[in-house]
Design an enzyme around this catalytic site. Structure first.
Site, PDB file in Angstrom:
ATOM      1  N   CYS A  98       0.461  -1.264   0.098  1.00 39.03           N
ATOM      2  CA  CYS A  98       0.026  -0.298  -0.094  1.00 39.03           C
ATOM      3  C   CYS A  98       1.257   1.501   0.005  1.00 39.03           C
ATOM      4  O   CYS A  98       1.963   1.556   0.602  1.00 39.03           O
ATOM      5  CB  CYS A  98      -0.914   0.105   1.305  1.00 39.03           C
ATOM      6  SG  CYS A  98      -1.705   1.576   1.372  1.00 39.03           S
ATOM      7  N   GLU A  99       0.875   2.159  -0.360  1.00 41.85           N
ATOM      8  CA  GLU A  99       1.272   3.335  -1.231  1.00 41.85           C
ATOM      9  C   GLU A  99       1.589   4.500  -0.026  1.00 41.85           C
ATOM     10  O   GLU A  99       1.948   5.074  -0.352  1.00 41.85           O
ATOM     11  CB  GLU A  99       1.217   4.317  -2.946  1.00 41.85           C
ATOM     12  CG  GLU A  99       0.130   4.485  -2.076  1.00 41.85           C
ATOM     13  CD  GLU A  99      -0.558   5.196  -3.876  1.00 41.85           C
ATOM     14  OE1 GLU A  99      -1.215   6.080  -4.050  1.00 41.85           O
ATOM     15  OE2 GLU A  99       0.270   4.831  -4.867  1.00 41.85           O
ATOM     16  N   HIS A 100      -0.066   4.537   0.852  1.00 46.59           N
ATOM     17  CA  HIS A 100       0.096   5.281   2.041  1.00 46.59           C
ATOM     18  C   HIS A 100       1.102   5.198   3.053  1.00 46.59           C
ATOM     19  O   HIS A 100       1.214   5.876   3.623  1.00 46.59           O
ATOM     20  CB  HIS A 100      -1.384   5.095   1.855  1.00 46.59           C
ATOM     21  CG  HIS A 100      -2.076   5.121   0.835  1.00 46.59           C
ATOM     22  ND1 HIS A 100      -3.958   5.185   1.140  1.00 46.59           N
ATOM     23  CD2 HIS A 100      -2.286   6.295  -0.079  1.00 46.59           C
ATOM     24  CE1 HIS A 100      -4.151   5.389   0.469  1.00 46.59           C
ATOM     25  NE2 HIS A 100      -3.521   6.186  -0.402  1.00 46.59           N
ATOM     26  N   HIS A 101       0.597   3.736   3.615  1.00 46.97           N
ATOM     27  CA  HIS A 101       1.782   3.494   4.738  1.00 46.97           C
ATOM     28  C   HIS A 101       2.928   2.249   4.693  1.00 46.97           C
ATOM     29  O   HIS A 101       3.764   2.423   5.376  1.00 46.97           O
ATOM     30  CB  HIS A 101       0.836   2.358   5.704  1.00 46.97           C
ATOM     31  CG  HIS A 101      -0.188   4.329   6.749  1.00 46.97           C
ATOM     32  ND1 HIS A 101      -1.440   3.399   6.164  1.00 46.97           N
ATOM     33  CD2 HIS A 101       0.145   4.469   7.318  1.00 46.97           C
ATOM     34  CE1 HIS A 101      -1.951   5.136   6.435  1.00 46.97           C
ATOM     35  NE2 HIS A 101      -1.603   5.411   8.206  1.00 46.97           N
ATOM     36  N   GLN A 139      -5.451  -1.009  -3.946  1.00 52.73           N
ATOM     37  CA  GLN A 139      -6.665  -2.331  -4.382  1.00 52.73           C
ATOM     38  C   GLN A 139      -6.638  -1.935  -5.524  1.00 52.73           C
ATOM     39  O   GLN A 139      -7.016  -2.219  -6.751  1.00 52.73           O
ATOM     40  CB  GLN A 139      -6.283  -2.854  -2.990  1.00 52.73           C
ATOM     41  CG  GLN A 139      -7.116  -3.745  -3.210  1.00 52.73           C
ATOM     42  CD  GLN A 139      -8.251  -4.840  -2.727  1.00 52.73           C
ATOM     43  OE1 GLN A 139      -7.678  -4.963  -1.458  1.00 52.73           O
ATOM     44  NE2 GLN A 139      -9.128  -5.483  -3.058  1.00 52.73           N
ATOM     45  N   HIS A 167      -5.467  -6.295   4.018  1.00 56.71           N
ATOM     46  CA  HIS A 167      -4.216  -5.084   4.233  1.00 56.71           C
ATOM     47  C   HIS A 167      -3.893  -5.017   5.774  1.00 56.71           C
ATOM     48  O   HIS A 167      -4.065  -4.761   6.648  1.00 56.71           O
ATOM     49  CB  HIS A 167      -4.740  -4.031   4.261  1.00 56.71           C
ATOM     50  CG  HIS A 167      -5.700  -3.808   2.303  1.00 56.71           C
ATOM     51  ND1 HIS A 167      -4.966  -2.780   1.297  1.00 56.71           N
ATOM     52  CD2 HIS A 167      -6.925  -4.437   1.643  1.00 56.71           C
ATOM     53  CE1 HIS A 167      -5.556  -2.562   0.448  1.00 56.71           C
ATOM     54  NE2 HIS A 167      -6.283  -3.838   0.537  1.00 56.71           N
ATOM     55  N   CYS A 169      -1.993  -2.028   6.763  1.00 58.68           N
ATOM     56  CA  CYS A 169      -2.548  -1.131   7.307  1.00 58.68           C
ATOM     57  C   CYS A 169      -3.773  -0.926   8.827  1.00 58.68           C
ATOM     58  O   CYS A 169      -4.070  -0.647   8.877  1.00 58.68           O
ATOM     59  CB  CYS A 169      -2.667   0.218   6.163  1.00 58.68           C
ATOM     60  SG  CYS A 169      -4.105   0.193   4.706  1.00 58.68           S
TER      61      CYS A 169
END
Length: 231
Positions: A98-101, A139, A167, A169
């Site tokens: 995941c590119e956020h965390h 996703q 996920h 996260c």
């Protein structure tokens, strides 16, 4: 795109120091190198077109193409005929980040397409999923990337992609919902019509029946194979 492992190793050492630990202590001294190797694998698809991972494709009806011959080995139709039925591969295992965390998410992909003039080897479809997943992702975008790559790379009349993933996260931080999964769907062409993809969605949801070799049958209502000698 080549991952710069040297920069990663320097960054990891700085992160370890920033959290108050000693990057030079015995347990951490090789950690920057290990993380560099890990990220080179996880992000190997960054900057690449997933459609290129299809590899060799076949003209519909061509000898050697998936579905080109019937059970007897004879051609299923004219060499220039388009196959009418869909190709469905269920339960393709994948992992992404995941590119956020920058935490992993992993699950299974169910991929179907209605062939146009070209069909892919089944391994090619799996490689498209792996290539699209091997980069910082969401996703929702990953689902679209796979569908677009198959439609673009094969000229498919329709594409359906369903991802079911857990996920990091969600499971490792915040509410820590360890049992939850996320479902996303992308449909293109003729399969954008819910009625047209109803049979495929039913097959995707159908219970798996174990068969010889540890795989699962695509058609769970098919009669069980008799594996006894002499049958």
């Amino acid at each position: 795109m080549t991952v710069d492992r040297g920069r990663i190793e320097a960054a990891v050492s700085e992160i370890l120091a920033a959290i108050g630990d000693d990057p030079g202590r015995e347990g951490l001294v090789d950690t920057p190198r290990r993380v560099g190797e890990l990220l080179a694998e996880l992000y190997a698809g960054t900057g690449l077109d997933p459609a290129d991972a299809l590899g060799t494709t076949f003209t519909a009806g061509e000898a050697g193409a998936p579905g080109a011959a019937g059970a007897s080995g004879a051609p299923s139709g004219r060499a220039d005929a388009q196959p009418a039925g869909p190709v469905l591969i269920r339960d393709i295992a994948f992992r992404s980040v995941c590119e956020h965390h920058l935490l992993p998410f992993e699950g299974v992909a169910h991929v179907a397409y209605l062939p146009g003039e070209q069909v892919a080897g089944l391994g090619g479809v799996v490689r498209v999923v792996e290539s699209a997943a091997s980069r910082p992702q969401l996703q929702e975008r990953l689902t679209d990337d796979i569908a677009d790559a198959l439609q673009r790379g094969l000229g498919a009349r329709g594409v359906l992609v369903v991802l079911d993933a857990r996920h990091g996260c969600v499971t490792a931080r915040g509410p820590r919902q360890t049992g939850s999964t996320t479902l996303t769907l992308a449909a293109r062409g003729e399969l954008a019509d819910p009625a047209a993809r109803a049979e495929l969605t039913a097959l995707i949801a159908a219970p798996r029946r174990p068969v010889e070799g540890g795989l699962s049958a695509s058609y769970p209502d098919a009669p069980a194979a008799d594996t006894e000698a002499g049958a």
